[in-house]
Design an enzyme around this catalytic site. Structure first.
Site, PDB file in Angstrom:
ATOM      1  N   CYS A   1       0.850  -1.189   0.000  1.00 55.91           N
ATOM      2  CA  CYS A   1       0.000   0.000   0.000  1.00 55.91           C
ATOM      3  C   CYS A   1       0.890   1.245   0.000  1.00 55.91           C
ATOM      4  O   CYS A   1       1.896   1.272   0.715  1.00 55.91           O
ATOM      5  CB  CYS A   1      -0.894  -0.010   1.246  1.00 55.91           C
TER       6      CYS A   1
ATOM      7  N   HIS B   1      -9.341  -3.467  -2.548  1.00 54.10           N
ATOM      8  CA  HIS B   1      -8.304  -2.770  -1.772  1.00 54.10           C
ATOM      9  C   HIS B   1      -8.662  -1.291  -1.647  1.00 54.10           C
ATOM     10  O   HIS B   1      -8.554  -0.700  -0.569  1.00 54.10           O
ATOM     11  CB  HIS B   1      -6.946  -2.931  -2.462  1.00 54.10           C
ATOM     12  N   GLU B   2      -9.137  -0.679  -2.768  1.00 51.59           N
ATOM     13  CA  GLU B   2      -9.462   0.752  -2.759  1.00 51.59           C
ATOM     14  C   GLU B   2     -10.734   1.032  -1.968  1.00 51.59           C
ATOM     15  O   GLU B   2     -10.780   1.980  -1.180  1.00 51.59           O
ATOM     16  CB  GLU B   2      -9.579   1.280  -4.187  1.00 51.59           C
TER      17      GLU B   2
ATOM     18  N   HIS C   1     -10.209   1.203   1.684  1.00 54.77           N
ATOM     19  CA  HIS C   1      -9.695   2.489   2.178  1.00 54.77           C
ATOM     20  C   HIS C   1     -10.839   3.452   2.491  1.00 54.77           C
ATOM     21  O   HIS C   1     -10.740   4.264   3.409  1.00 54.77           O
ATOM     22  CB  HIS C   1      -8.767   3.141   1.147  1.00 54.77           C
TER      23      HIS C   1
HETATM   24  C1  NB4 Z   1      -2.898  -1.001  -4.469  1.00 56.41           C
HETATM   25  C2  NB4 Z   1      -2.809  -2.468  -4.940  1.00 56.41           C
HETATM   26  C3  NB4 Z   1      -2.223  -3.386  -3.905  1.00 56.41           C
HETATM   27  C4  NB4 Z   1      -2.920  -4.763  -4.176  1.00 56.41           C
HETATM   28  C5  NB4 Z   1      -0.716  -5.254  -7.434  1.00 56.41           C
HETATM   29  C6  NB4 Z   1       0.187  -4.098  -7.766  1.00 56.41           C
HETATM   30  C7  NB4 Z   1       1.242  -2.133  -7.084  1.00 56.41           C
HETATM   31  C8  NB4 Z   1      -0.617  -0.532  -5.341  1.00 56.41           C
HETATM   32  C9  NB4 Z   1      -1.558  -0.367  -4.151  1.00 56.41           C
HETATM   33  C10 NB4 Z   1      -4.141  -4.519  -4.970  1.00 56.41           C
HETATM   34  C11 NB4 Z   1      -4.212  -3.012  -5.223  1.00 56.41           C
HETATM   35  C12 NB4 Z   1      -1.705   1.157  -4.007  1.00 56.41           C
HETATM   36  C13 NB4 Z   1      -3.839   2.063  -3.258  1.00 56.41           C
HETATM   37  C14 NB4 Z   1       1.859  -2.052  -8.352  1.00 56.41           C
HETATM   38  C15 NB4 Z   1       1.589  -3.039  -9.298  1.00 56.41           C
HETATM   39  C16 NB4 Z   1       1.632  -3.941 -11.597  1.00 56.41           C
HETATM   40  C17 NB4 Z   1       1.396  -3.200 -12.912  1.00 56.41           C
HETATM   41  C18 NB4 Z   1       2.344  -1.748 -14.604  1.00 56.41           C
HETATM   42  C19 NB4 Z   1       3.584  -0.983 -15.016  1.00 56.41           C
HETATM   43  C20 NB4 Z   1       4.200  -0.712 -12.697  1.00 56.41           C
HETATM   44  C21 NB4 Z   1       2.959  -1.486 -12.245  1.00 56.41           C
HETATM   45  C22 NB4 Z   1       3.278  -2.263 -10.988  1.00 56.41           C
HETATM   46  F1  NB4 Z   1       2.677  -1.008  -8.635  1.00 56.41           F
HETATM   47  N1  NB4 Z   1       0.388  -3.151  -6.786  1.00 56.41           N
HETATM   48  N2  NB4 Z   1       1.508  -1.171  -6.129  1.00 56.41           N
HETATM   49  N3  NB4 Z   1       0.617  -1.022  -5.057  1.00 56.41           N
HETATM   50  N4  NB4 Z   1      -2.615   1.486  -2.950  1.00 56.41           N
HETATM   51  N5  NB4 Z   1       0.752  -4.058  -9.023  1.00 56.41           N
HETATM   52  N6  NB4 Z   1       2.114  -3.008 -10.589  1.00 56.41           N
HETATM   53  N7  NB4 Z   1       2.617  -2.475 -13.311  1.00 56.41           N
HETATM   54  O1  NB4 Z   1      -0.962  -0.199  -6.446  1.00 56.41           O
HETATM   55  O2  NB4 Z   1      -2.104   1.623  -1.713  1.00 56.41           O
HETATM   56  O3  NB4 Z   1      -4.661   2.084  -2.158  1.00 56.41           O
HETATM   57  O4  NB4 Z   1       3.930  -0.057 -13.948  1.00 56.41           O
HETATM   58 NI    NI Z   2      -3.673   1.156  -0.404  1.00 57.47          NI
END
Ligand code: NB4
Ligand code: NI
Length: 186
Positions: A110, A153-154, A157
Site C-alpha cells: 500500500c 483494496h481501494e 480504504h
Molecule cells: C494497491 C494495490 C495493492 C494490491 C498489485 C500491484 C502495485 C498498489 C496499491 C491490490 C491493489 C496502491 C492504493 C503495483 C503493481 C503492476 C502493474 C504496470 C507498469 C508498474 C505497475 C506495478 F505497482 N500493486 N503497487 N501497489 N494502494 N501491481 N504493478 N505495473 O498499487 O495503496 O490504495 O507499472
Molecule cells: Ni492502499
C-alpha cells in the site's frame, strides 16, 4: 500534480475512518481531485515521470490516502486477459460478491504503508459494484480475479480498512479453502 509527499501514511486518521459520500453532481474541486488521482497512478507507471518525481508505482489510489475523508477512488491497470481499467469513481458500492475467494500470490502492499507486511490477503473472487464514474455516469461493474482485488483494496480504504487487517494473524500464509491466486495463469 500529486506526488508521494501528498500521500499520508499509517497513523493518519483518514486511513482508519469511514469516509463521507461525495455530493452528486460532484463539484469542480472534487472532479479535479479525482482527475489528479488518476493522473498520479498513470504517472507512477511511467518510467520517466516516476523516476523524475520518485513516485512509487501503483495501480490504484483512494482519497483517504490524500488525507481526504471522501468516497472517491481511481484505478489504472490491465488484468491478465488484457482488459484495461482506467477511471475514477465516486461513491463506489459493492452490491454483491461471490463466496469463492482469491488472493494475490505475492501478497499486497500500500502506498500509505512504508513497510512490507507479508501474508495472504483473502479477497472475494467476484464482485459487482455500482458507482458514478469520472464523467458523472452511473456505472455497474462486474469484476473478477485481479480486477476485483484491486477494487476491493481501494473500497476498503473508503471504510478505513488496511490490507493487513485481512491477514490471518496466527498463520499469515494460510490460503482460504478453495481459493485460487488471481495473478497466476493455470
Ligand atoms: C494497491 C494495490 C495493492 C494490491 C498489485 C500491484 C502495485 C498498489 C496499491 C491490490 C491493489 C496502491 C492504493 C503495483 C503493481 C503492476 C502493474 C504496470 C507498469 C508498474 C505497475 C506495478 F505497482 N500493486 N503497487 N501497489 N494502494 N501491481 N504493478 N505495473 O498499487 O495503496 O490504495 O507499472
Ligand atoms: Ni492502499
Amino acid at each position: 500534480m500529486i506526488t508521494m509527499k501528498d500521500i499520508v501514511r499509517e497513523g493518519y486518521p483518514t486511513l482508519t475512518e469511514s469516509a463521507a459520500p461525495v455530493e452528486m453532481p460532484p463539484n469542480k474541486e472534487d472532479q479535479e481531485t479525482l482527475t489528479d488521482m488518476l493522473t498520479f497512478i498513470q504517472n507512477s507507471q511511467d518510467p520517466e515521470i516516476s523516476e523524475k518525481y520518485e513516485l512509487r508505482p501503483g495501480v490504484g489510489l483512494a482519497a483517504p490516502q490524500l488525507g481526504l475523508s471522501k468516497r472517491m477512488m481511481a484505478v489504472h491497470f490491465e488484468d491478465l486477459n488484457g482488459n484495461s481499467y482506467s477511471d475514477g469513481y465516486y461513491n463506489p458500492k459493492i452490491i454483491s460478491h461471490s463466496v469463492e475467494q482469491t488472493y494475490i500470490s505475492t501478497g499486497e502492499g500500500c502506498l500509505s504503508v512504508d513497510r512490507e507486511v507479508p501474508g495472504i490477503v483473502p479477497r472475494h473472487m467476484r464482485i459487482t459494484i455500482k458507482a458514478i464514474n469520472l464523467n458523472g455516469e452511473p456505472v455497474k461493474l462486474r469484476l473478477k480475479g485481479y480486477a476485483a482485488v484491486v477494487f476491493q483494496h481501494e473500497i476498503d480504504h473508503l471504510n478505513g480498512i488496511m490490507f493487513y487487517d485481512h491477514i490471518n494473524k496466527n498463520d499469515p500464509f494460510k490460503t482460504p479453502d478453495g481459493a485460487k491466486p488471481c495473478d497466476i495463469t493455470e
